[in-house]
Design an enzyme around this catalytic site. Sequence first.
Site, mmCIF file in Angstrom:
data_model
loop_
_atom_site.group_PDB
_atom_site.id
_atom_site.type_symbol
_atom_site.label_atom_id
_atom_site.label_comp_id
_atom_site.label_asym_id
_atom_site.label_seq_id
_atom_site.Cartn_x
_atom_site.Cartn_y
_atom_site.Cartn_z
ATOM 1 N N GLU A 46 0.695 -1.158 -0.043
ATOM 2 C CA GLU A 46 -0.139 -0.059 -0.036
ATOM 3 C C GLU A 46 0.938 1.330 -0.072
ATOM 4 O OE1 GLU A 46 -1.578 0.837 3.980
ATOM 5 O OE2 GLU A 46 -3.352 1.892 3.027
ATOM 6 N N ASN A 106 -6.822 5.994 -2.154
ATOM 7 C CA ASN A 106 -6.007 4.805 -1.837
ATOM 8 C C ASN A 106 -6.081 3.686 -2.754
ATOM 9 O OD1 ASN A 106 -4.056 3.179 -0.490
ATOM 10 N ND2 ASN A 106 -4.913 3.837 1.565
ATOM 11 N N LYS A 123 -9.330 1.588 -2.463
ATOM 12 C CA LYS A 123 -9.628 1.295 -1.059
ATOM 13 C C LYS A 123 -10.721 1.663 -0.396
ATOM 14 C CE LYS A 123 -7.044 1.189 3.646
ATOM 15 N NZ LYS A 123 -5.983 1.529 4.323
ATOM 16 N N GLU A 142 -6.458 8.898 7.540
ATOM 17 C CA GLU A 142 -7.136 8.250 6.132
ATOM 18 C C GLU A 142 -8.400 8.909 5.780
ATOM 19 O OE1 GLU A 142 -6.149 4.304 4.338
ATOM 20 O OE2 GLU A 142 -5.238 3.828 6.069
ATOM 21 N N CYS A 168 -4.957 -2.926 2.596
ATOM 22 C CA CYS A 168 -4.547 -2.965 4.088
ATOM 23 C C CYS A 168 -5.809 -3.307 4.763
ATOM 24 C CB CYS A 168 -3.899 -1.572 4.379
ATOM 25 S SG CYS A 168 -3.392 -1.621 6.216
ATOM 26 N N ASN A 193 0.258 -0.896 5.498
ATOM 27 C CA ASN A 193 1.015 -0.308 6.314
ATOM 28 C C ASN A 193 0.257 -0.414 7.727
ATOM 29 O OD1 ASN A 193 2.895 2.212 4.835
ATOM 30 N ND2 ASN A 193 1.434 1.236 3.441
#
Length: 309
Positions: A46, A106, A123, A142, A168, A193
């Site tokens: 990621e 993302n 994502k 995020e 993730c 991450n």
Amino acid sequence: MREVVVGGAQMGPIQKSDTREAVVERMIALMDRAHEAGCDLVVYPELTLTTFFPRWYMEDQREVDSWFEREMPNEATAPLFKRARDYGMAMSLGYAELTPDGHHFNTQILTDKTGAIVGKYRKVHLPGHDEFDPERSFQHLEKRYFEPGDLGFPVWRALGGIMGMCVCNDRRWPETYRVMGLQGVELVMLGYNTPSVNSQKGDEGPEKRLFHNRLVVQAGAYQNSTWVVAVAKAGVEDGHPLIGGSLIVNPDGEVVAEAKTEDDELIVHPCDLDACNFGKETIFDFARHRRIEHYGPITGQTGIVRPKE
Ligand code: CDV
């Protein structure tokens, strides 16, 4: 036998001051190793190209946008795409995507062996918060910097099989794998991450975090009879530690390869996509065994609805 030799290219830490060009050099070095190991596909984490910037609180949108890519490939990543093309190797990598009409995602992409992008995933499950949170030991913004993905969980026919991606935090949600499982997915690629310590629970450290990482990836693989390749960005970024533990899991839910360091490290496994067939035709033959008349709450509600006292 439909074998895809998969390389999981774990990346060590990337500092705020590191340039994309320097990161791409490291990615190419891992790709060279993957080529020597006979890989058909290399999977990167990621937000591969930069430090995990959502840990930093920013108010200036120009500063935020400096962590995003406006096109892919671009000047910095062109050498990586060229090397992949020269090797005839497919690849998957994550990056922060800024679309021409100003949307922030993302994102994880898949290229074929000619370097053409054949799949894109954005994502869906964004963790964290959108305002500075003084209660946390560090920030995870995020929800401030990204919009939830708008592409669902598609799969693609590539490399002789059915391929899927997620990013993730998505790996912790059974819905992620099941939606791909319902499309016959045979190999899920994902990058992560994951901070080594829970910012809201100091005693949840690296051991527990690695345990959860294995737990969710192994469960997702087994319950959908699919291979899963999970690849970390690891190590200490500007004082903030991230777990390693990149792993490849077979459709029986067993770990077949696992990273040992928190540095740039390649893990490799020959994945026979036909190994997915047995589970899909027996215990997880969805068509025969799923009881959708009882699954309404899964798509009908988000939070918990408890029975009345
Ligand atoms: N980048 C992430 O999505 N990290 C989350 C952390 C915040 C728990 C993860 O699920 O690993």
